[in-house]
Design a protein around this motif. Structure first.
Motif, PDB file in Angstrom:
ATOM      1  N   LYS A  56     -16.808   2.685 -10.746  1.00  0.00           N
ATOM      2  CA  LYS A  56     -17.025   1.560 -11.661  1.00  0.00           C
ATOM      3  C   LYS A  56     -15.956   1.476 -12.749  1.00  0.00           C
ATOM      4  CE  LYS A  56     -20.501  -0.775 -14.488  1.00  0.00           C
ATOM      5  NZ  LYS A  56     -19.515  -1.168 -15.503  1.00  0.00           N
ATOM      6  N   GLY A  57     -15.572   2.621 -13.319  1.00  0.00           N
ATOM      7  CA  GLY A  57     -14.541   2.610 -14.354  1.00  0.00           C
ATOM      8  C   GLY A  57     -13.219   2.080 -13.832  1.00  0.00           C
ATOM      9  N   ALA A  58     -12.852   2.488 -12.607  1.00  0.00           N
ATOM     10  CA  ALA A  58     -11.605   2.005 -12.010  1.00  0.00           C
ATOM     11  C   ALA A  58     -11.664   0.500 -11.765  1.00  0.00           C
ATOM     12  CB  ALA A  58     -11.333   2.750 -10.702  1.00  0.00           C
ATOM     13  N   VAL A  59     -12.850   0.009 -11.350  1.00  0.00           N
ATOM     14  CA  VAL A  59     -13.011  -1.433 -11.119  1.00  0.00           C
ATOM     15  C   VAL A  59     -12.843  -2.197 -12.424  1.00  0.00           C
ATOM     16  CG1 VAL A  59     -14.629  -3.222 -10.385  1.00  0.00           C
ATOM     17  CG2 VAL A  59     -14.496  -1.077  -9.118  1.00  0.00           C
ATOM     18  N   ASP A  60     -13.451  -1.698 -13.496  1.00  0.00           N
ATOM     19  CA  ASP A  60     -13.342  -2.376 -14.789  1.00  0.00           C
ATOM     20  C   ASP A  60     -11.903  -2.411 -15.277  1.00  0.00           C
ATOM     21  OD1 ASP A  60     -16.053  -2.825 -14.803  1.00  0.00           O
ATOM     22  OD2 ASP A  60     -16.524  -1.076 -16.050  1.00  0.00           O
ATOM     23  N   ARG A  61     -11.165  -1.305 -15.115  1.00  0.00           N
ATOM     24  CA  ARG A  61      -9.764  -1.278 -15.561  1.00  0.00           C
ATOM     25  C   ARG A  61      -8.903  -2.203 -14.718  1.00  0.00           C
ATOM     26  NH1 ARG A  61     -11.156   4.069 -16.911  1.00  0.00           N
ATOM     27  NH2 ARG A  61     -10.750   4.876 -14.821  1.00  0.00           N
ATOM     28  N   LEU A  62      -9.176  -2.236 -13.411  1.00  0.00           N
ATOM     29  CA  LEU A  62      -8.409  -3.130 -12.545  1.00  0.00           C
ATOM     30  C   LEU A  62      -8.697  -4.592 -12.899  1.00  0.00           C
ATOM     31  CD1 LEU A  62      -6.455  -3.243 -10.145  1.00  0.00           C
ATOM     32  CD2 LEU A  62      -8.453  -3.293  -8.634  1.00  0.00           C
ATOM     33  N   ARG A  63      -9.962  -4.896 -13.213  1.00  0.00           N
ATOM     34  CA  ARG A  63     -10.313  -6.261 -13.620  1.00  0.00           C
ATOM     35  C   ARG A  63      -9.520  -6.682 -14.860  1.00  0.00           C
ATOM     36  NH1 ARG A  63     -15.193  -5.440 -14.231  1.00  0.00           N
ATOM     37  NH2 ARG A  63     -16.074  -6.428 -12.369  1.00  0.00           N
ATOM     38  N   LYS A  64      -9.445  -5.790 -15.872  1.00  0.00           N
ATOM     39  CA  LYS A  64      -8.723  -6.097 -17.101  1.00  0.00           C
ATOM     40  C   LYS A  64      -7.217  -6.221 -16.846  1.00  0.00           C
ATOM     41  CE  LYS A  64     -12.117  -3.780 -20.039  1.00  0.00           C
ATOM     42  NZ  LYS A  64     -12.381  -2.608 -20.942  1.00  0.00           N
ATOM     43  N   ARG A  65      -6.679  -5.358 -15.975  1.00  0.00           N
ATOM     44  CA  ARG A  65      -5.243  -5.406 -15.678  1.00  0.00           C
ATOM     45  C   ARG A  65      -4.879  -6.744 -15.031  1.00  0.00           C
ATOM     46  NH1 ARG A  65      -1.593  -1.594 -15.429  1.00  0.00           N
ATOM     47  NH2 ARG A  65      -3.213   0.015 -15.547  1.00  0.00           N
ATOM     48  N   ILE A  66      -5.711  -7.171 -14.073  1.00  0.00           N
ATOM     49  CA  ILE A  66      -5.445  -8.433 -13.381  1.00  0.00           C
ATOM     50  C   ILE A  66      -5.561  -9.607 -14.349  1.00  0.00           C
ATOM     51  CG2 ILE A  66      -6.344 -10.005 -11.615  1.00  0.00           C
ATOM     52  CD1 ILE A  66      -7.071  -7.518  -9.961  1.00  0.00           C
ATOM     53  N   ARG A  67      -6.538  -9.567 -15.220  1.00  0.00           N
ATOM     54  CA  ARG A  67      -6.720 -10.693 -16.165  1.00  0.00           C
ATOM     55  C   ARG A  67      -5.578 -10.751 -17.169  1.00  0.00           C
ATOM     56  NH1 ARG A  67     -12.340 -13.165 -18.060  1.00  0.00           N
ATOM     57  NH2 ARG A  67     -11.505 -14.996 -19.104  1.00  0.00           N
ATOM     58  N   ARG A  68      -5.118  -9.583 -17.641  1.00  0.00           N
ATOM     59  CA  ARG A  68      -3.993  -9.581 -18.574  1.00  0.00           C
ATOM     60  C   ARG A  68      -2.732 -10.138 -17.919  1.00  0.00           C
ATOM     61  NH1 ARG A  68      -5.799  -4.344 -20.142  1.00  0.00           N
ATOM     62  NH2 ARG A  68      -4.189  -3.449 -18.780  1.00  0.00           N
ATOM     63  N   ALA A  69      -2.516  -9.775 -16.660  1.00  0.00           N
ATOM     64  CA  ALA A  69      -1.283 -10.184 -15.986  1.00  0.00           C
ATOM     65  C   ALA A  69      -1.296 -11.655 -15.587  1.00  0.00           C
ATOM     66  CB  ALA A  69      -1.050  -9.313 -14.755  1.00  0.00           C
ATOM     67  N   THR A  70      -2.455 -12.146 -15.119  1.00  0.00           N
ATOM     68  CA  THR A  70      -2.522 -13.505 -14.593  1.00  0.00           C
ATOM     69  C   THR A  70      -3.110 -14.506 -15.570  1.00  0.00           C
ATOM     70  OG1 THR A  70      -4.721 -13.204 -13.598  1.00  0.00           O
ATOM     71  CG2 THR A  70      -2.803 -12.577 -12.263  1.00  0.00           C
ATOM     72  N   GLY A  71      -3.834 -14.000 -16.578  1.00  0.00           N
ATOM     73  CA  GLY A  71      -4.523 -14.893 -17.498  1.00  0.00           C
ATOM     74  C   GLY A  71      -5.785 -15.493 -16.919  1.00  0.00           C
ATOM     75  N   VAL A 105       0.480  -0.984 -10.070  1.00  0.00           N
ATOM     76  CA  VAL A 105      -0.733  -0.227 -10.385  1.00  0.00           C
ATOM     77  C   VAL A 105      -0.333   1.237 -10.549  1.00  0.00           C
ATOM     78  CG1 VAL A 105      -3.038   0.422  -9.620  1.00  0.00           C
ATOM     79  CG2 VAL A 105      -2.130  -1.839  -9.053  1.00  0.00           C
ATOM     80  N   PRO A 106      -0.468   1.806 -11.748  1.00  0.00           N
ATOM     81  CA  PRO A 106       0.008   3.166 -11.992  1.00  0.00           C
ATOM     82  C   PRO A 106      -0.847   4.211 -11.281  1.00  0.00           C
ATOM     83  CG  PRO A 106      -1.211   2.360 -13.888  1.00  0.00           C
ATOM     84  CD  PRO A 106      -1.101   1.203 -12.941  1.00  0.00           C
ATOM     85  N   GLU A 107      -0.284   5.394 -11.127  1.00  0.00           N
ATOM     86  CA  GLU A 107      -1.023   6.513 -10.536  1.00  0.00           C
ATOM     87  C   GLU A 107      -2.229   6.810 -11.402  1.00  0.00           C
ATOM     88  OE1 GLU A 107      -2.017   8.423  -7.730  1.00  0.00           O
ATOM     89  OE2 GLU A 107       0.165   8.462  -7.487  1.00  0.00           O
ATOM     90  N   ALA A 118       0.798  -1.214   0.000  1.00  0.00           N
ATOM     91  CA  ALA A 118       0.000   0.000   0.000  1.00  0.00           C
ATOM     92  C   ALA A 118       0.831   1.265   0.000  1.00  0.00           C
ATOM     93  CB  ALA A 118      -0.948   0.002   1.205  1.00  0.00           C
ATOM     94  N   ALA A 119       2.163   1.130  -0.055  1.00  0.00           N
ATOM     95  CA  ALA A 119       3.026   2.296  -0.205  1.00  0.00           C
ATOM     96  C   ALA A 119       3.478   2.449  -1.655  1.00  0.00           C
ATOM     97  CB  ALA A 119       4.237   2.180   0.716  1.00  0.00           C
ATOM     98  N   GLU A 120       3.914   1.338  -2.260  1.00  0.00           N
ATOM     99  CA  GLU A 120       4.367   1.358  -3.650  1.00  0.00           C
ATOM    100  C   GLU A 120       3.261   0.994  -4.629  1.00  0.00           C
ATOM    101  OE1 GLU A 120       7.289   2.354  -4.581  1.00  0.00           O
ATOM    102  OE2 GLU A 120       8.033   2.635  -2.524  1.00  0.00           O
ATOM    103  N   TYR A 121       2.154   0.462  -4.130  1.00  0.00           N
ATOM    104  CA  TYR A 121       1.032   0.000  -4.936  1.00  0.00           C
ATOM    105  C   TYR A 121       1.482  -1.026  -5.973  1.00  0.00           C
ATOM    106  CZ  TYR A 121      -2.224   2.737  -2.439  1.00  0.00           C
ATOM    107  OH  TYR A 121      -2.999   3.193  -1.428  1.00  0.00           O
ATOM    108  N   THR A 122       2.139  -2.050  -5.421  1.00  0.00           N
ATOM    109  CA  THR A 122       2.463  -3.248  -6.175  1.00  0.00           C
ATOM    110  C   THR A 122       1.526  -4.339  -5.700  1.00  0.00           C
ATOM    111  OG1 THR A 122       4.777  -2.612  -6.367  1.00  0.00           O
ATOM    112  CG2 THR A 122       4.246  -4.932  -6.723  1.00  0.00           C
TER     113      THR A 122
END
Length: 298
Positions: free
Chosen positions: A221-236, A189-191, A175-179
């Motif tokens: 909601k938009g942030a949730v959708d982007r986070l969902r896509k980021r996690i799926r791209r990274a983990t498959g 997770v970018p700024e 929660a400091a570096e947001y990794t």
């Protein structure tokens, strides 16, 4: 004005009824598990929780009436009123009294317009660990509506058994570096809105509250959708639920999965960058260095 005042009073009464129900719920589950996990002789007597003893008496003598409350009043009448719980009580009758108290406390929730956290057609006194966990999840979702009189999550966290080990991958959020680390996959997770959203979730989890769908003029909601896509791209894999859970209370919202391990959480607070600051980060203005030369593009 009178309508708003009436609604405020109703919601306050509903909150009070939900807290009484939550206090009795965790005590009922504690005693139920004690009875189920011990020999009959070992579980013949048990020590009541001081947190539940007074609500039990309040329901028996001040909130309940009619034949349904008779067994509860008869049990409570065997012990001095007072605020202090007795040292030991017979475990079987105590569990039966708690079961009746939950039924009556549930009446209070419904009478004040609250949605039943035990679920439609389900018993108010859970009969299994799974049913208990489901009610607790519903109660935690109500914390979007918690008021100054106390948080439902605080009641559950202080008394309820800790959740079982997560079945999914291990998740660690710095929660400091947001990794964010999910299993063996690490991602930064970018700024921006995604990081602001995680920052809000961490802050809300420390306060035992749900993050509303819309907060500080932002719709998440938009942030949730982007986070969902980021996690799926990274983990498959579709693993957003390993990080974020959707609250289903009256106002809805989001909360951090309780199995997420948070590091450096003490450094986190709710502070969002304004849009102009984000634009400046994305499009820095070239200027002169200390040597007087203009900065050059790489």
């Amino acid at each position: 004005m009178s309508g708003r005042l009436h609604e405020g009073i109703r919601r306050r009464k509903e909150g009070e009824a939900l807290r009484v129900y939550a206090q009795l719920l965790v005590e009922h589950e504690r005693v139920r598990r004690l009875r189920g996990g011990a020999s009959p002789s070992a579980a013949a007597a048990c020590k009541p929780s001081p947190r539940a003893w007074r609500p039990l008496h309040d329901v028996a003598f001040f909130q309940a009436a009619g034949e349904r409350s008779v067994p509860l009043r008869e049990f409570c009448s065997r012990f001095p009123r007072g605020d202090a719980a007795p040292g030991r009580v017979p475990c079987g009758p105590y569990l039966a009294a708690l079961r009746v108290a939950l039924e009556l406390a549930g009446d209070g929730v419904v009478q004040h317009g609250g949605e039943a956290p035990w679920g439609k057609g389900q018993p108010r006194a859970p009969e299994s660990a799974e049913a208990f966990d489901a009610i607790c999840r519903n109660l935690r979702d109500r914390d979007a509506d918690a008021d100054e009189f106390g948080s439902l999550a605080a009641i559950l966290d202080s008394v309820a058994p800790r959740p079982a080990a997560p079945a999914g991958p291990r998740v660690v959020l710095d929660a400091a570096e947001y990794t964010l680390v999910i299993g063996e996959t690490a991602m930064s997770v970018p700024e921006g809105q995604e990081r602001d959203f995680l920052r809000a979730l961490v802050t809300a989890s420390k306060l035992g509250r749900v993050t509303p769908v819309e907060e500080h003029g932002r719709v998440w909601k938009g942030a949730v959708d982007r986070l969902r896509k980021r996690i799926r791209r990274a983990t498959g894999r579709p693993l957003l639920g390993a990080v974020v859970l959707t609250a289903r209370g009256r106002t809805g919202g989001y909360r951090l999965n309780p199995n997420v391990e948070i590091r450096a959480a003490s450094e986190v607070g709710v502070s969002f960058l304004p849009e102009e600051a984000l634009d400046a980060l994305a499009h820095p203005v070239r200027g002169r260095s200390r040597s007087g030369r203009r900065d050059e593009d790489d």
